[in-house]
Motif scaffolding. Structure first.
Motif, PDB file in Angstrom:
ATOM      1  N   PHE A  20       0.823  -1.202   0.000  1.00  0.00           N
ATOM      2  CA  PHE A  20       0.000   0.000   0.000  1.00  0.00           C
ATOM      3  C   PHE A  20       0.865   1.263   0.000  1.00  0.00           C
ATOM      4  O   PHE A  20       0.460   2.300   0.512  1.00  0.00           O
ATOM      5  N   ASP A  21       2.036   1.149  -0.574  1.00  0.00           N
ATOM      6  CA  ASP A  21       2.959   2.279  -0.668  1.00  0.00           C
ATOM      7  C   ASP A  21       3.249   2.854   0.721  1.00  0.00           C
ATOM      8  O   ASP A  21       3.179   4.060   0.957  1.00  0.00           O
ATOM      9  N   PHE A  22       3.562   1.949   1.635  1.00  0.00           N
ATOM     10  CA  PHE A  22       3.767   2.321   3.033  1.00  0.00           C
ATOM     11  C   PHE A  22       5.027   1.643   3.550  1.00  0.00           C
ATOM     12  O   PHE A  22       5.234   0.437   3.344  1.00  0.00           O
ATOM     13  N   ALA A  23       5.881   2.407   4.224  1.00  0.00           N
ATOM     14  CA  ALA A  23       7.099   1.840   4.812  1.00  0.00           C
ATOM     15  C   ALA A  23       6.753   1.264   6.179  1.00  0.00           C
ATOM     16  O   ALA A  23       6.515   2.006   7.137  1.00  0.00           O
ATOM     17  N   ASP A  24       6.722  -0.047   6.280  1.00  0.00           N
ATOM     18  CA  ASP A  24       6.369  -0.722   7.532  1.00  0.00           C
ATOM     19  C   ASP A  24       7.624  -0.826   8.407  1.00  0.00           C
ATOM     20  O   ASP A  24       8.351  -1.816   8.365  1.00  0.00           O
ATOM     21  N   HIS A  25       7.865   0.199   9.204  1.00  0.00           N
ATOM     22  CA  HIS A  25       9.076   0.243  10.030  1.00  0.00           C
ATOM     23  C   HIS A  25       9.063  -0.820  11.124  1.00  0.00           C
ATOM     24  O   HIS A  25      10.121  -1.309  11.530  1.00  0.00           O
ATOM     25  N   HIS A  26       7.886  -1.171  11.609  1.00  0.00           N
ATOM     26  CA  HIS A  26       7.813  -2.236  12.617  1.00  0.00           C
ATOM     27  C   HIS A  26       8.286  -3.565  12.013  1.00  0.00           C
ATOM     28  O   HIS A  26       8.978  -4.341  12.684  1.00  0.00           O
ATOM     29  N   ALA A  27       7.912  -3.809  10.776  1.00  0.00           N
ATOM     30  CA  ALA A  27       8.346  -5.049  10.123  1.00  0.00           C
ATOM     31  C   ALA A  27       9.853  -5.046   9.909  1.00  0.00           C
ATOM     32  O   ALA A  27      10.512  -6.078  10.067  1.00  0.00           O
ATOM     33  N   VAL A  28      10.412  -3.910   9.532  1.00  0.00           N
ATOM     34  CA  VAL A  28      11.862  -3.823   9.308  1.00  0.00           C
ATOM     35  C   VAL A  28      12.624  -4.148  10.585  1.00  0.00           C
ATOM     36  O   VAL A  28      13.645  -4.846  10.555  1.00  0.00           O
ATOM     37  N   LEU A  29      12.131  -3.658  11.725  1.00  0.00           N
ATOM     38  CA  LEU A  29      12.799  -3.921  13.004  1.00  0.00           C
ATOM     39  C   LEU A  29      12.346  -5.236  13.638  1.00  0.00           C
ATOM     40  O   LEU A  29      12.921  -5.668  14.638  1.00  0.00           O
ATOM     41  N   GLY A  30      11.317  -5.850  13.063  1.00  0.00           N
ATOM     42  CA  GLY A  30      10.866  -7.128  13.599  1.00  0.00           C
ATOM     43  C   GLY A  30      10.216  -7.015  14.963  1.00  0.00           C
ATOM     44  O   GLY A  30      10.412  -7.868  15.830  1.00  0.00           O
ATOM     45  N   VAL A  31       9.421  -5.952  15.168  1.00  0.00           N
ATOM     46  CA  VAL A  31       8.720  -5.762  16.443  1.00  0.00           C
ATOM     47  C   VAL A  31       7.229  -5.632  16.181  1.00  0.00           C
ATOM     48  O   VAL A  31       6.813  -5.190  15.106  1.00  0.00           O
TER      49      VAL A  31
END
Length: 328
Positions: free
Chosen positions: A12-23
């Motif tokens: 959805f053209d969204f940077a999922d920062h939680h996924a990047v950090l795995g939290v």
């Protein structure tokens, strides 16, 4: 090198920062901080010394283009509040739109009787191995983002199970259609723009520590600098600033240790040289004050020892004079 993830919230053209950090999306600040430090140590060049040059470059790219921006967004209270609001809106968008074919974990989460437990347990299992093998980082990050998406949809009171809506095609860079193939615009995440001035991990901690020190919040400044030195033990700027913070707290021994360490790494470090000079002046002034106090004490002691005891002499004279007068 650019990274493209087309699963979960990323589609959805969204940077999922939680996924990047795995939290998890409901992780608190302390959990995010610990996780970031763990990933940063894994990807830092000093930690990748035993790996191939290609892997070291890949690790550096992951750190600078994915992990650091995620940490920057989630570590600042104001930015995180705005991000959390946008995250909720993306969850609502995912609930309204078809989100493509889900993985096994995504499908199980969408129908789980206890979604909270299933979500946190599954996410932890993925996060534990997220950065073990660099060639699997993007795939696992996409899986975590999918869990985040489905969990948000469950929180909205909807699931993707049993939907009769046609699935939207998920494009992966290698199968992007041209205008003659489809009228649907692929919702792929644009490649991150290269940073004009790359800020290292230690620089971020240093900048925050400076802010805390300027507000006399020395305890928090020390915490930030210690975390920075865990990642880059030979960062002279952090050692020098830590020495200045200790000096302001009158902890001369700790200040001297970090000034010396900074100068050992970078002999021309201006802050360390200035701080060490200030430290020597403070110690010299303290030494003079101690010497003056000791001299004053000795002088007072000597004066007291040589001063005649008038009361004793007068008392003795009066006594003998009294009895002597009577004898006459």
């Amino acid at each position: 090198m650019s990274f493209q993830i087309d699963r979960g919230l990323f589609q959805f053209d969204f940077a999922d920062h939680h996924a990047v950090l795995g939290v998890p999306i409901d992780a608190d600040a302390q959990t995010i901080r610990k996780r970031y430090l763990k990933i940063a140590r894994r990807l830092h060049p000093d930690s990748c010394a035993s790996e191939s040059e290609e892997d070291r470059q890949r690790a550096s790219q992951f750190l600078s283009k994915l992990v650091n921006p995620a940490w920057k967004q989630l570590s600042q209270e104001k930015e995180r509040s705005e991000y959390d609001l946008l995250l909720k809106l993306k969850g609502q968008q995912a609930s309204r739109q078809s989100s493509g074919e889900l993985s096994t974990l995504g499908k199980e989460l969408s129908t789980a009787s206890n979604p909270d437990h299933f979500y946190h347990t599954s996410l932890k299992g993925l996060a534990d191995k997220q950065y073990d093998h660099l060639d699997q980082v993007l795939e696992i990050t996409g899986q975590i983002s999918e869990l985040n998406m489905v969990y948000l949809m469950r929180k909205e009171g909807q699931t993707t199970a049993g939907t009769s809506e046609p699935k939207k095609a998920i494009y992966t860079g290698s199968n992007l259609p041209d205008s003659s193939q489809s009228s649907v615009r692929p919702t792929t995440r644009p490649a991150p723009q290269p940073q004009a001035c790359r800020e290292s991990i230690a620089d971020q901690y240093y900048r925050r520590a400076e802010g805390y020190a300027s507000k006399n919040n020395f305890a928090q400044a020390i915490l930030e600098l210690r975390d920075a030195l865990e990642i880059e033990p030979r960062n002279s700027r952090c050692h020098a600033l830590l020495g200045m913070v200790y000096l302001k707290q009158n902890q001369a021994t700790m200040a001297k240790i970090h000034f010396n360490k900074a100068l050992e790494i970078e002999p021309e470090n201006a802050m360390a040289n200035q701080g060490k000079q200030q430290l020597e002046q403070v110690q010299k002034a303290s030494g003079k004050a101690n010497d003056a106090g000791a001299t004053s004490a000795r002088a007072a002691s000597q004066k007291s020892a040589t001063k005649p005891n008038k009361s004793s002499n007068q008392s003795g004279g009066g006594l003998f004079g009294l009895f002597g007068g009577k004898k006459k």
